[in-house]
Motif scaffolding. Structure first.
Motif, short mmCIF file in Angstrom:
data_model
loop_
_atom_site.label_atom_id
_atom_site.label_comp_id
_atom_site.label_asym_id
_atom_site.label_seq_id
_atom_site.Cartn_x
_atom_site.Cartn_y
_atom_site.Cartn_z
N VAL A 71 -43.31 -7.68 -74.17
CA VAL A 71 -42.07 -6.57 -73.69
C VAL A 71 -40.75 -7.77 -73.01
O VAL A 71 -40.75 -8.97 -72.32
N ALA A 72 -39.73 -6.82 -74.14
CA ALA A 72 -38.46 -7.69 -74.36
C ALA A 72 -37.91 -7.64 -73.13
O ALA A 72 -37.71 -6.81 -71.32
N ARG A 73 -36.67 -8.44 -72.58
CA ARG A 73 -36.46 -8.98 -71.81
C ARG A 73 -34.87 -8.57 -71.59
O ARG A 73 -34.25 -9.32 -70.08
N THR A 74 -34.72 -8.19 -72.32
CA THR A 74 -32.52 -8.19 -72.34
C THR A 74 -32.37 -6.93 -73.16
O THR A 74 -33.20 -5.74 -73.97
N ILE A 92 -37.53 -1.25 -69.37
CA ILE A 92 -37.63 -1.25 -67.93
C ILE A 92 -38.46 -0.24 -67.66
O ILE A 92 -39.15 -0.69 -66.45
N GLU A 93 -39.14 0.56 -67.89
CA GLU A 93 -40.44 1.10 -67.31
C GLU A 93 -41.64 0.72 -67.64
O GLU A 93 -42.50 0.19 -66.49
N GLN A 94 -41.37 -0.56 -68.50
CA GLN A 94 -41.85 -1.25 -68.90
C GLN A 94 -42.71 -2.70 -67.49
O GLN A 94 -43.66 -2.81 -66.77
N GLU A 131 -26.39 -3.86 -62.20
CA GLU A 131 -27.21 -3.12 -61.00
C GLU A 131 -27.28 -1.68 -61.26
O GLU A 131 -28.34 -1.35 -60.87
N ALA A 132 -26.73 -2.08 -62.47
CA ALA A 132 -27.67 -0.64 -63.32
C ALA A 132 -28.86 -0.45 -63.71
O ALA A 132 -29.40 0.40 -63.29
N VAL A 133 -29.60 -2.11 -64.02
CA VAL A 133 -30.67 -2.23 -64.56
C VAL A 133 -31.69 -2.39 -62.93
O VAL A 133 -32.43 -1.82 -62.96
N ARG A 134 -30.85 -2.92 -61.59
CA ARG A 134 -31.85 -3.01 -60.61
C ARG A 134 -31.96 -1.44 -60.30
O ARG A 134 -32.98 -1.20 -59.53
N ARG A 135 -30.88 -0.50 -60.43
CA ARG A 135 -31.12 0.87 -59.38
C ARG A 135 -32.10 1.58 -60.67
O ARG A 135 -32.77 2.41 -60.36
N ALA A 136 -32.37 1.05 -62.09
CA ALA A 136 -33.07 2.01 -62.39
C ALA A 136 -34.42 1.41 -62.28
O ALA A 136 -35.53 2.28 -62.54
#
Length: 178
Positions: A71-74, A92-94, A131-136
């Motif tokens: 799973v990619a991390r970027t 993000i779901e993974q 923060e957008a990724v953290r919130r997701a």
């Protein structure tokens, strides 16, 4: 005259309070090869006759140290945006699924920008992306204690260059497992 005596006494008291009983020559020092050198120790030795302590894998989830497999991390962003594109939702779901299954795992989401814009603006934009990724992830059930969001702004580009190809690679958030 009396002021000088008090001043000298205060300086002496300060210096005495700052002294340490630790002998610096007895403190273990880690060298660049990853081994710990303990002066005066006996036993198996590494290069130069120094005592050598082997590294130990401390993570009981050894197979999971890097996060979910394959799973990619970027996550990449558009210019001047912190909106997560639909094509990164599955990624993000993974990661969310992995983190929910491994409550002890922690990540840092590092927000990055391209070189355009001022330093302060880029740090703020990088933070908004992280923060957008953290919130997701939080919306998908990942606890706040598992995620730290930080901005690196333009300081660590993925690609050097002053064209759209380089800029597109630098507008990103990276997930790093700790």
């Amino acid at each position: 005259m009396m002021h000088r005596v008090f001043l000298a006494a205060a300086i002496a008291a300060t210096l005495a309070a700052c002294s340490s009983g630790v002998k610096l020559e007895d403190v273990p020092v880690e060298n660049r090869s990853g081994s710990t050198v303990v002066p005066g120790a006996t036993g198996p030795t590494g290069p130069g006759g120094a005592s050598r302590v082997e590294q130990v894998q401390a993570d009981s989830l050894a197979g999971n140290t890097a996060g979910p497999a394959n799973v990619a991390r970027t996550i990449y962003f558009d210019y001047d945006s912190n909106e997560i594109k639909p094509q990164f939702q599955s990624l993000i779901e993974q990661h969310a699924r992995f983190l929910r299954s491994n409550n002890g795992r922690r990540i840092v989401v590092e927000g990055h920008t391209d070189e355009r814009g001022g330093r302060e603006y880029n740090l703020a934009l990088g933070q908004r992306r992280a923060e957008a990724v953290r919130r997701a992830l939080a919306l998908l059930g990942v606890t706040d204690a598992q995620v730290e969001a930080v901005s690196l702004g333009e300081e660590k580009p993925a690609m050097t260059g002053a064209d759209e190809t380089a800029w597109a690679q630098n507008r990103r958030a990276e997930i790093a497992y700790r």
